[in-house]
Scaffold this active site. Structure first.
Site, mmCIF file in Angstrom:
data_model
loop_
_atom_site.group_PDB
_atom_site.id
_atom_site.type_symbol
_atom_site.label_atom_id
_atom_site.label_comp_id
_atom_site.label_asym_id
_atom_site.label_seq_id
_atom_site.Cartn_x
_atom_site.Cartn_y
_atom_site.Cartn_z
ATOM 1 N N GLU A 1 -40.890 7.007 -2.761
ATOM 2 C CA GLU A 1 -40.066 7.343 -1.604
ATOM 3 C C GLU A 1 -38.656 6.799 -1.805
ATOM 4 O OE1 GLU A 1 -42.822 7.635 2.246
ATOM 5 O OE2 GLU A 1 -42.616 5.569 1.558
ATOM 6 N N ASP B 1 -36.568 12.588 1.554
ATOM 7 C CA ASP B 1 -35.669 11.456 1.315
ATOM 8 C C ASP B 1 -34.531 11.780 0.346
ATOM 9 O OD1 ASP B 1 -37.624 10.258 2.845
ATOM 10 O OD2 ASP B 1 -38.522 9.144 1.192
ATOM 11 N N ASN C 1 -37.030 2.060 11.481
ATOM 12 C CA ASN C 1 -37.448 1.840 10.104
ATOM 13 C C ASN C 1 -36.292 2.173 9.170
ATOM 14 O OD1 ASN C 1 -38.541 4.487 11.109
ATOM 15 N ND2 ASN C 1 -39.229 4.787 9.008
ATOM 16 N N ASP C 2 -36.422 3.053 8.228
ATOM 17 C CA ASP C 2 -35.523 3.176 7.082
ATOM 18 C C ASP C 2 -34.037 3.126 7.437
ATOM 19 O OD1 ASP C 2 -38.016 3.792 6.146
ATOM 20 O OD2 ASP C 2 -37.433 5.653 5.151
#
Length: 506
Positions: A210, A158, A22-23
């Site tokens: 986020e 984050d 993911n990220d």
């Protein structure tokens, strides 16, 4: 029921070797190459995506930001501190090159500050590298930012770190629920709270925020109009959108951010462009780094990420790397984005047609013979005097029954993405995530003339559409059936003019 989904891996997007990604984590240039990290879960359970262990950082490098070399996991999850305490899995953060050795790990050490979560508690830890980002050592004093109010502060994550030259300090933007907290430091180890930005205080509800990002850009490439940008991963359902990347332009005074307008703008109108990171090209002279920068996002959506029909033993991909700029549209500084020029070499010699009529009959446009699952379409369409069509529709990855449709609506002046009959995903998902997946996505693109230009990048199971040199973009995953490779161009009714159409495959 539709047929089995093709297991072909995308040709020109970053994907994991197996399991889950993911990220993306903000890239940097060091040692003659670009370094990109992304969240990776080798324990991903395809039968039960909610099970399995947490994420860690996976490392890839590139010379051109198009072709990437895999180097494996570089920051492992569940590493103990020097006291033997396990702080948890490795989540999103950011890495900086500490050129002045402010942290004491050596000049040009790579310092990563990221969220670790154990037992539901999110804290910020520091890892450092003295070999250009290929291996990392956990700092003995972790966490450098303990959770200030456990368990009442579950969202504390984050960290995005930048060097603020005007105030000669490190600045961190941190996601704290519906708030972005700003912190400052002289050494990357000790952080002091500076201020908070809360959109809800002005009546703007974007849900849980986020992946913040804070940087500068020159509006219209004019250094006298240099401005700050704050971008966040946000929920746009109150504004007719899905989750995506919202941004504000405004002022930063070394301690707090003040937006020009509290209502955000959006970097991409599609459903699958999230956790976006941006970075400048440090090879350029300092004065030139603000004209544009690069950006990349995670192509997925938490509304249905755990219900997609993943195939081939891997799950997830990043978007194209884009060049982003701020230009004035109307009276507003607006983000525009286009794929970086390096992608040009990915595609072969194109085949083209021009000066055609488009009707509801796909044969009318006389498109060139096309095949394959990874390609780019560049097309310009006009609604001229006598043209009575309202929409141009490009049906990609079709098999006669299923297809994904992208196009432009001349009446409502908007680009659109329709994937409710794309193939496998149409039949595979439960009702609620399917509703989110099936929703038609649009982005407004008012025209100065009667002509629109569409750049459509298709890579097996994704499509990214850029309109009028990036004034709008729509990005989405698609799940076409095996062998679904037809392309058709039609109108909704009547006719439109096809000025040009070029197709080039990988």
């Amino acid at each position: 029921m539709s047929s089995t989904c093709s297991a072909t891996r995308p040709d020109y997007h970053v994907t994991p070797p197996s399991a889950w990604m993911n990220d993306p984590q903000r890239p940097f240039y060091l040692g003659g190459e670009w370094h990109l990290y992304y969240l990776y879960n080798s324990d991903f359970n395809f039968s039960d995506p909610t099970a399995g262990g947490g994420t860690e950082w996976y490392h890839v490098t590139s010379n051109d930001m198009v072709v990437w070399t895999q180097h494996g996991v570089v920051i492992e999850k569940y590493l103990p501190t020097s006291g033997g305490i396990y702080l948890g899995d490795i989540e999103t953060g950011s890495a900086v090159i500490d050129t002045a050795n402010t942290a004491g790990f050596g000049a040009n050490a790579v310092v990563a500050i990221l969220t670790q979560m154990g037992d539901g508690l999110q804290q910020q830890s520091l890892f450092y590298s003295t070999d250009n980002g290929y291996t990392f050592t956990p700092y003995s004093g972790n966490p450098v930012m303990p959770n200030p109010n456990p368990p009442a502060k579950p969202a504390f994550r984050d960290p995005k770190v930048i060097w603020d030259s005007a105030s000669s300090q490190w600045v961190m933007a941190l996601a704290e629920g519906n708030k972005i907290g700003f912190y400052t430091s002289s050494n990357l180890k000790t952080w002091a709270y500076a201020s908070g930005f809360i959109p809800q205080n002005s009546g703007v509800d974007l849900g849980i925020l986020e992946c913040p990002d804070l940087y500068q850009l020159d509006v219209d490439q004019d250094p006298t109009k240099r401005t700050w940008v704050l971008a966040v991963g946000a929920n746009g359902y109150n504004y007719g959108r899905t989750t995506g990347t919202a941004y504000w332009t405004g002022a930063w005074n070394g301690a707090s951010f003040t937006p020009v307008n509290i209502l955000p703008q959006w970097m991409d109108g599609g459903p699958d462009f999230y956790a976006t990171v941006s970075w400048d090209d440090t090879r350029l002279p300092a004065a030139d780094r603000y004209a544009s920068r690069y950006a990349i996002g995670w192509m997925n959506n938490w509304e249905y990420a755990n219900d997609l029909p993943y195939f081939g033993g891997w799950a997830g991909q990043d978007s194209l790397v884009r060049e982003i700029k701020l230009i004035t549209i109307g009276s507003t500084a607006t983000m525009v984005s286009v794929p970086i020029s390096s992608y040009t070499g990915t595609f072969g010699t194109g085949v083209s047609v021009s000066s055609k009529t488009i009707t509801t009959n796909p044969a009318t446009a006389s498109l060139p013979a096309m095949a394959g699952g990874a390609y780019v379409i560049q097309t310009t369409v006009s609604k001229n005097a006598g043209d009575n069509g309202n929409e141009v529709r490009i049906k990609i990855k079709g098999d006669g029954t299923y297809a994904t449709t992208v196009g432009y609506d001349f009446v409502n002046t908007q680009v659109f993405l329709v994937r409710d009959i794309d193939g496998v995903a149409t039949d595979s998902m439960p009702t609620t995530p399917k509703q989110a997946y099936d929703t038609v996505r649009t982005a407004a693109v008012p025209l100065a003339t009667n002509t629109v230009t569409l750049s459509v990048y298709v890579d097996w199971n994704s499509v990214e559409v850029f309109v009028n040199n990036g004034k709008a973009a729509l990005s989405g995953l698609i799940y076409p059936n095996t062998g679904a490779e037809t392309i058709q161009m039609v109108t909704d009714t009547g006719q439109l003019t096809l000025d040009s159409f070029t197709y080039a495959s990988v």
